[in-house]
Design an enzyme around this catalytic site. Structure first.
Site, PDB file in Angstrom:
ATOM      1  N   GLY A  31       0.751  -1.247   0.000  1.00  0.00           N
ATOM      2  CA  GLY A  31       0.000   0.000   0.000  1.00  0.00           C
ATOM      3  C   GLY A  31       0.780   1.296   0.000  1.00  0.00           C
ATOM      4  O   GLY A  31       0.305   2.287   0.555  1.00  0.00           O
ATOM      5  N   SER A  33       1.038   3.757  -2.014  1.00  0.00           N
ATOM      6  CA  SER A  33       0.593   4.588  -3.129  1.00  0.00           C
ATOM      7  C   SER A  33       0.914   6.051  -2.849  1.00  0.00           C
ATOM      8  O   SER A  33       1.112   6.440  -1.692  1.00  0.00           O
ATOM      9  CB  SER A  33      -0.915   4.416  -3.336  1.00  0.00           C
ATOM     10  OG  SER A  33      -1.614   4.721  -2.147  1.00  0.00           O
ATOM     11  N   ILE A  37       0.935   7.315   3.886  1.00  0.00           N
ATOM     12  CA  ILE A  37       2.016   7.175   4.864  1.00  0.00           C
ATOM     13  C   ILE A  37       3.029   6.156   4.363  1.00  0.00           C
ATOM     14  O   ILE A  37       4.236   6.293   4.588  1.00  0.00           O
ATOM     15  CB  ILE A  37       1.470   6.737   6.229  1.00  0.00           C
ATOM     16  CG1 ILE A  37       0.326   7.632   6.675  1.00  0.00           C
ATOM     17  CG2 ILE A  37       2.578   6.803   7.289  1.00  0.00           C
ATOM     18  CD1 ILE A  37      -0.340   7.154   7.947  1.00  0.00           C
ATOM     19  N   ASP A  85      -4.121  -7.519  -4.725  1.00  0.00           N
ATOM     20  CA  ASP A  85      -5.388  -6.994  -4.214  1.00  0.00           C
ATOM     21  C   ASP A  85      -5.681  -7.758  -2.939  1.00  0.00           C
ATOM     22  O   ASP A  85      -6.076  -8.928  -2.970  1.00  0.00           O
ATOM     23  CB  ASP A  85      -6.513  -7.186  -5.242  1.00  0.00           C
ATOM     24  CG  ASP A  85      -7.822  -6.525  -4.806  1.00  0.00           C
ATOM     25  OD1 ASP A  85      -7.979  -6.261  -3.591  1.00  0.00           O
ATOM     26  OD2 ASP A  85      -8.685  -6.285  -5.661  1.00  0.00           O
ATOM     27  N   LEU A  86      -5.485  -7.110  -1.810  1.00  0.00           N
ATOM     28  CA  LEU A  86      -5.595  -7.791  -0.527  1.00  0.00           C
ATOM     29  C   LEU A  86      -7.018  -8.233  -0.199  1.00  0.00           C
ATOM     30  O   LEU A  86      -7.218  -9.057   0.694  1.00  0.00           O
ATOM     31  CB  LEU A  86      -5.051  -6.890   0.580  1.00  0.00           C
ATOM     32  CG  LEU A  86      -3.538  -6.723   0.559  1.00  0.00           C
ATOM     33  CD1 LEU A  86      -3.125  -5.453   1.291  1.00  0.00           C
ATOM     34  CD2 LEU A  86      -2.851  -7.946   1.158  1.00  0.00           C
ATOM     35  N   ASN A 114       1.193  -2.420   5.475  1.00  0.00           N
ATOM     36  CA  ASN A 114       0.790  -1.028   5.629  1.00  0.00           C
ATOM     37  C   ASN A 114      -0.548  -0.706   4.967  1.00  0.00           C
ATOM     38  O   ASN A 114      -1.244   0.213   5.396  1.00  0.00           O
ATOM     39  CB  ASN A 114       1.899  -0.138   5.028  1.00  0.00           C
ATOM     40  CG  ASN A 114       1.461   1.287   4.800  1.00  0.00           C
ATOM     41  OD1 ASN A 114       1.463   2.108   5.713  1.00  0.00           O
ATOM     42  ND2 ASN A 114       1.071   1.604   3.563  1.00  0.00           N
ATOM     43  N   TYR A 185     -24.256  -3.656  10.633  1.00  0.00           N
ATOM     44  CA  TYR A 185     -23.025  -2.972  10.209  1.00  0.00           C
ATOM     45  C   TYR A 185     -22.938  -1.532  10.697  1.00  0.00           C
ATOM     46  O   TYR A 185     -23.890  -0.759  10.616  1.00  0.00           O
ATOM     47  CB  TYR A 185     -22.927  -2.972   8.682  1.00  0.00           C
ATOM     48  CG  TYR A 185     -21.601  -2.474   8.151  1.00  0.00           C
ATOM     49  CD1 TYR A 185     -20.445  -3.235   8.297  1.00  0.00           C
ATOM     50  CD2 TYR A 185     -21.494  -1.248   7.499  1.00  0.00           C
ATOM     51  CE1 TYR A 185     -19.221  -2.796   7.813  1.00  0.00           C
ATOM     52  CE2 TYR A 185     -20.279  -0.800   7.000  1.00  0.00           C
ATOM     53  CZ  TYR A 185     -19.144  -1.587   7.169  1.00  0.00           C
ATOM     54  OH  TYR A 185     -17.936  -1.146   6.674  1.00  0.00           O
TER      55      TYR A 185
END
Length: 327
Positions: A31, A33, A37, A85-86, A114, A185
């Site tokens: 991550g 990007s 962070i 793609d997690l 991350n 939710y």
């Protein structure tokens, strides 16, 4: 030399202090990007000349922008991109298989989990899991375990899970981790469950693989506005909803103003967790502001650090990803 760090310490300061720990290392970060962070972390530690930075994420076009930023400041540092793609277990398995096939990569010294999403609307992944839990935890759980042999081949292996003090918003919902397919939710409760998972996973890794030399930590980077993590958040609507959850739970955060950090301040604990040598005796610890968090004075919920809860989550995660990792 021992340094005293605090909430104002920057990633650049820590990189300067820990340059000899960073130099020559192979570091994989999910991550990173642009405007995240994770990107600040890799672009900063590049100044200390790691051997290789592996940038893993969904979009290799945006990852290339981060890679270019690294090369601009440290052209001698090698950079590789990894598509993952997690939220999709099939993609996680493909990415792990690719990493394991790299015969010129004998080891991974540090894995920084991350990547993450925050306070998204309800959705189930193709595998049938609530999206925040799947992306923030299950994907990282599976990926870490599938590449663990590469990590353990390091002379000083570490796994770092980027969590949040948002873990205060929920323990693991053992009887309803999928929120009754939206019926129960709440986006902030779901975020809290996923961040609790990040901490518990580090506790389990330290327990299960500490004897093999693995160090595992989780961390709270701080509140950093304007990063890609908050891309799904409308603060005019979502901040009152967050405060409502905190107030319902009796958390002090429901009545206090957040003190934001800069990206450099936010990425500091990443550097500390990944490279600080003095925390070896605190394997499995949860960190913030570049120190081991104090449960008496800082937000550290016992449901996120309990070893029994960690083992329960490990077993649930194995069930949900369809694979056991009996270390």
């Amino acid at each position: 030399m021992t340094h005293a760090y605090n909430s104002s310490t920057t990633a650049a300061e820590l990189t300067g202090h820990l340059a000899t720990e960073i130099q020559g290392k192979v570091i994989l970060v999910t991550g990173p990007s642009p405007n995240s962070i994770g990107a600040t972390f890799v672009e900063t530690i590049a100044h200390a000349r790691p051997l290789l930075l592996i940038l893993a994420g969904r979009n290799t076009v945006t990852l290339r922008q981060t890679a270019d930023a690294i090369i601009a400041v440290a052209p001698e540092v090698s950079v590789r991109l990894l598509q993952i793609d997690l939220a999709l277990l099939s993609s996680v398995r493909e990415a792990a298989s690719e990493i394991n096939s790299w015969t010129d990569l004998p080891c991974i010294d540090v894995l920084v989990n991350n990547a993450g999403i925050m306070a998204t609307g309800f959705a189930l992944t193709e595998d049938g899991h609530e999206r925040q839990f799947a992306t923030n935890h299950l994907g990282h759980f599976l990926f870490t375990n599938l590449v663990i042999e590469k990590i353990l081949k390091s002379a000083s292996p570490r796994v770092v899970n980027v969590s949040s003090d948002g873990h205060r918003l929920s323990p693991i919902r053992w009887g309803d981790h999928n929120f009754q397919n939206e019926e129960t939710y709440n986006k902030w409760v779901a975020y809290g469950q996923s961040k609790t998972s990040n901490i518990l996973m580090a506790v389990s890794l330290a327990q299960k693989l500490g004897s093999k030399g693995l160090l595992a930590y989780s961390l709270h980077p701080g509140v950093i506005f304007g990063t890609t993590l908050a891309r799904d958040v409308d603060w005019t609507i979502d901040l009152p909803e967050l405060r409502a959850v905190d107030r319902f739970l009796g958390n002090k955060e429901g009545w206090m103003d957040f003190k934001p950090k800069s990206p450099q301040e936010g990425a500091a604990t990443h550097v500390y967790a990944a490279f600080e040598p003095t925390i070896r005796d605190h394997n499995g610890a949860y960190l913030q502001d570049s120190h081991v968090a104090d449960p008496w004075t800082e937000t550290v919920k016992p449901w996120a650090t309990d070893k029994l809860e960690a083992e329960r989550l490990w077993r649930l995660s194995e069930k949900l990803v369809g694979q056991e990792f009996p270390y």
